[in-house]
Design an enzyme around this catalytic site. Structure first.
Site, PDB file in Angstrom:
ATOM      1  CE  LYS A   1       8.129   4.691  -9.966  1.00  0.00           C
ATOM      2  NZ  LYS A   1       6.786   4.557 -10.560  1.00  0.00           N
TER       3      LYS A   1
ATOM      4  N   GLY B   1       0.273   7.084 -11.484  1.00  0.00           N
ATOM      5  CA  GLY B   1      -0.084   7.810 -10.274  1.00  0.00           C
ATOM      6  C   GLY B   1       0.453   9.236 -10.285  1.00  0.00           C
TER       7      GLY B   1
ATOM      8  CG  ASP C   1      -2.069   1.015   0.988  1.00  0.00           C
ATOM      9  OD1 ASP C   1      -2.774   0.879  -0.023  1.00  0.00           O
ATOM     10  OD2 ASP C   1      -2.258   1.918   1.822  1.00  0.00           O
ATOM     11  CB  SER C   2       2.605   2.921  -2.150  1.00  0.00           C
ATOM     12  OG  SER C   2       1.984   2.591  -3.377  1.00  0.00           O
TER      13      SER C   2
ATOM     14  CG  HIS D   1       7.524   4.789  -2.974  1.00  0.00           C
ATOM     15  ND1 HIS D   1       7.811   5.149  -4.276  1.00  0.00           N
ATOM     16  CD2 HIS D   1       6.201   4.453  -2.985  1.00  0.00           C
ATOM     17  CE1 HIS D   1       6.719   5.051  -5.026  1.00  0.00           C
ATOM     18  NE2 HIS D   1       5.736   4.617  -4.270  1.00  0.00           N
TER      19      HIS D   1
END
Length: 206
Positions: free
Chosen positions: A177, A152, A69-70, A182
């Protein structure tokens, strides 16, 4: 060894497969397993939602399951959109609408107060336990979209590594990337655990 990624997002699956390349681990997605009703992501934190998804995947398939979940966090907005990132505009998964709304909300915020970050929590659920790890990618929110890669909020994010006049996350190559992101940072923390599980699985099958 097969591991379920509790997602139907092909870009997330590609990212995980890239990070686990040459590990001998086969990554399955929700498209590869019998359908089950996905749980409601009603957690208050990224960790809550990641664990909700991973537990459901493990329960319904019997597979070791990873879920992520980000979201995008903006300091000026007290960490929002946060866990609401995917549905910030009111409709889940509408990247363009989410970006446009966030740009409007930040339209008059000066550059020195546009600190932002991508945050990812990856949860791993195995038969005898669970683990979750966090990765964060710090940077700044741009005043207009840049680039066509990623998804996103990538076009709105200027990583610290590219500050002040460099490329947005959506202008980086997939390899660049993955090395910075993250999700890459979080997943990298799971690699030793997953690798050990794979080795144990192989030993038990001999």
């Amino acid at each position: 060894m097969k591991i379920l990624l509790a997602s139907d997002n092909p870009k997330k699956a590609h990212e995980l497969r890239t990070i686990l390349a040459n590990s001998g681990i086969e990554i399955l997605t929700l498209a590869d397993v019998p359908h089950y009703d996905e749980p409601i992501e009603d957690g208050r934190t990224f960790a809550d939602n990641a664990l909700i998804k991973a537990r459901a995947g493990a329960q319904h398939t019997g597979l070791v399951t990873i879920a992520d979940d980000s979201g995008f966090t903006v300091e000026e907005l007290n960490g929002c959109p946060g866990v609401l990132s995917a549905r910030w505009s009111g409709q889940h998964g509408d990247d363009q609408a989410n970006n446009l709304l966030l740009l409007k909300q930040m339209a008059h915020v000066p550059e020195e107060r546009r600190q932002a970050a991508f945050v990812s929590v990856c949860a791993l659920v195995v038969p005898n336990g669970e683990e979750h790890v966090t990765g964060q990618w710090d940077g700044w929110m741009l005043t207009e979209p840049r680039g066509d890669n990623g998804f996103g909020y990538d076009p709105l994010f200027l990583p610290n590594e590219e500050f002040p006049n460099g490329r947005s996350s959506a202008q980086l190559s997939p390899a660049e990337k993955n090395a910075l992101s993250h999700r890459g940072k979080a997943l990298a923390q799971l690699v030793p655990i997953v690798t050990q599980l794979s080795q144990l699985s192989e030993a038990n099958s001999d």
